[in-house]
Design an enzyme around this catalytic site. Sequence first.
Site, PDB file in Angstrom:
ATOM      1  N   ARG A 207       0.849  -1.185   0.000  1.00 28.33           N
ATOM      2  CA  ARG A 207       0.000   0.000   0.000  1.00 28.33           C
ATOM      3  C   ARG A 207       0.886   1.237   0.000  1.00 28.33           C
ATOM      4  O   ARG A 207       1.683   1.436   0.912  1.00 28.33           O
ATOM      5  CB  ARG A 207      -0.897  -0.028   1.236  1.00 28.33           C
ATOM      6  CG  ARG A 207      -1.948   1.027   1.216  1.00 28.33           C
ATOM      7  CD  ARG A 207      -3.116   0.694   2.103  1.00 28.33           C
ATOM      8  NE  ARG A 207      -2.794   0.409   3.490  1.00 28.33           N
ATOM      9  CZ  ARG A 207      -3.678   0.424   4.462  1.00 28.33           C
ATOM     10  NH1 ARG A 207      -4.927   0.684   4.210  1.00 28.33           N
ATOM     11  NH2 ARG A 207      -3.328   0.155   5.692  1.00 28.33           N
TER      12      ARG A 207
ATOM     13  N   ASP B 182      -2.528  -4.712  13.184  1.00 26.92           N
ATOM     14  CA  ASP B 182      -1.944  -5.061  11.878  1.00 26.92           C
ATOM     15  C   ASP B 182      -1.828  -6.585  11.801  1.00 26.92           C
ATOM     16  O   ASP B 182      -1.046  -7.198  12.535  1.00 26.92           O
ATOM     17  CB  ASP B 182      -0.570  -4.401  11.741  1.00 26.92           C
ATOM     18  CG  ASP B 182       0.011  -4.622  10.351  1.00 26.92           C
ATOM     19  OD1 ASP B 182       0.205  -3.638   9.627  1.00 26.92           O
ATOM     20  OD2 ASP B 182       0.259  -5.801   9.988  1.00 26.92           O
TER      21      ASP B 182
ATOM     22  N   ASP C  58       1.706  -8.057  11.081  1.00 26.24           N
ATOM     23  CA  ASP C  58       2.596  -7.939  12.234  1.00 26.24           C
ATOM     24  C   ASP C  58       2.229  -8.926  13.338  1.00 26.24           C
ATOM     25  O   ASP C  58       3.097  -9.504  13.992  1.00 26.24           O
ATOM     26  CB  ASP C  58       2.555  -6.509  12.790  1.00 26.24           C
ATOM     27  CG  ASP C  58       3.386  -5.543  11.951  1.00 26.24           C
ATOM     28  OD1 ASP C  58       4.266  -6.007  11.200  1.00 26.24           O
ATOM     29  OD2 ASP C  58       3.137  -4.331  12.041  1.00 26.24           O
TER      30      ASP C  58
ATOM     31  N   THR D 112      -0.866   7.501  -0.950  1.00 21.86           N
ATOM     32  CA  THR D 112      -2.178   7.436  -1.626  1.00 21.86           C
ATOM     33  C   THR D 112      -3.080   6.349  -1.046  1.00 21.86           C
ATOM     34  O   THR D 112      -4.281   6.336  -1.315  1.00 21.86           O
ATOM     35  CB  THR D 112      -1.987   7.116  -3.116  1.00 21.86           C
ATOM     36  OG1 THR D 112      -1.369   5.818  -3.215  1.00 21.86           O
ATOM     37  CG2 THR D 112      -1.090   8.140  -3.796  1.00 21.86           C
TER      38      THR D 112
HETATM   39  N1  URA Z   1      -4.584  -4.145   7.572  1.00 21.73           N
HETATM   40  C1  URA Z   1      -4.402  -4.640   8.821  1.00 21.73           C
HETATM   41  O1  URA Z   1      -3.567  -5.501   9.032  1.00 21.73           O
HETATM   42  N2  URA Z   1      -5.158  -4.157   9.821  1.00 21.73           N
HETATM   43  C2  URA Z   1      -6.102  -3.236   9.638  1.00 21.73           C
HETATM   44  O2  URA Z   1      -6.778  -2.853  10.605  1.00 21.73           O
HETATM   45  C3  URA Z   1      -6.283  -2.727   8.334  1.00 21.73           C
HETATM   46  C4  URA Z   1      -5.508  -3.199   7.318  1.00 21.73           C
END
Ligand code: URA
Length: 209
Positions: free
Chosen positions: A104, A200, A203, A108
Site C-alpha cells: 500500500r 496489523d 505484524d 495514496t
Molecule cells: N490491515 C491490517 O492488518 N489491519 C487493519 O486494521 C487494516 C488493514
Amino acid sequence: MPNVTVSNHPLIRHKLTLLRDRTTGTAHFRQIAREISLLMAYEVTRDLPLEPIDVETPLEMARAERLAGKKLCLVSILRAGNGILEGMLDLIPSARVGHIGLYRDPATLLPVEYYLKLPRDIADRRVILVDPMLATGNSAVAATTRLKQAGATALKYVCLLAAPEGIATFTQAHPDVPVFAAAIDRELDSHGYIRPGLGDAGDRIYGTR
Ligand code: URA
C-alpha cells in the site's frame, strides 16, 4: 448487505475474540488464525457442486457423492493472506495456490503490485482470494481485477474482518464476487486501520512489531 456473508458460527466468533485480544502472542495468534481459517474454508465451500458415484463399502455397494466441476485455487494476498492460507489448505489440501504481492503506497493508500504467481489453469478453477483484513478494499479490488485479467471467472473473497467502507468499495467494483467475513467492524480510521479490529494482521501473525 447483498453478496456478503458474515459467519455466525460460535467457534469462529469465539476465536475472533482471541485474535482481537492484544495480549494474544504471536504463536497463539498464528494458531488461532489457522483454526478460524479452516472454519471459514468450510463456510465458503458450502455450495460446491456434487455428483453421484457408486462406492463399495465393506458390506455392499452404496450410492454416494463426490465433488464435481471446477477444482479449487486459493490465492493469498501477501503477506497477511498467508496467515489464513494454511488453515484453508488444512481443509482443502489439494487446492492449487497462487500469490499476489501488493503493497500500500503510504501516501495514496493505493495498492502497487510487486509479485504475481498463479497456476496456469486458473481460468478453469474456482478461485478463493484470501486476505485477513478488508480495510479500504483497494488491495482486494486490485487483486480481483488482476485475477480476472488472468482469466478467473468464478471468484470468492474471504477475510476475517471487514470494514463497511471496504465492503462498499469492493462490492461496487466487483458485484459478481461474493464476500465471506468472520465479522464486519465499525469503521476504518484515518490511518486505514479497521476499528475496533485486531491491529496489523501481518505484524501479529509474524511478530514483526
Ligand atoms: N490491515 C491490517 O492488518 N489491519 C487493519 O486494521 C487494516 C488493514
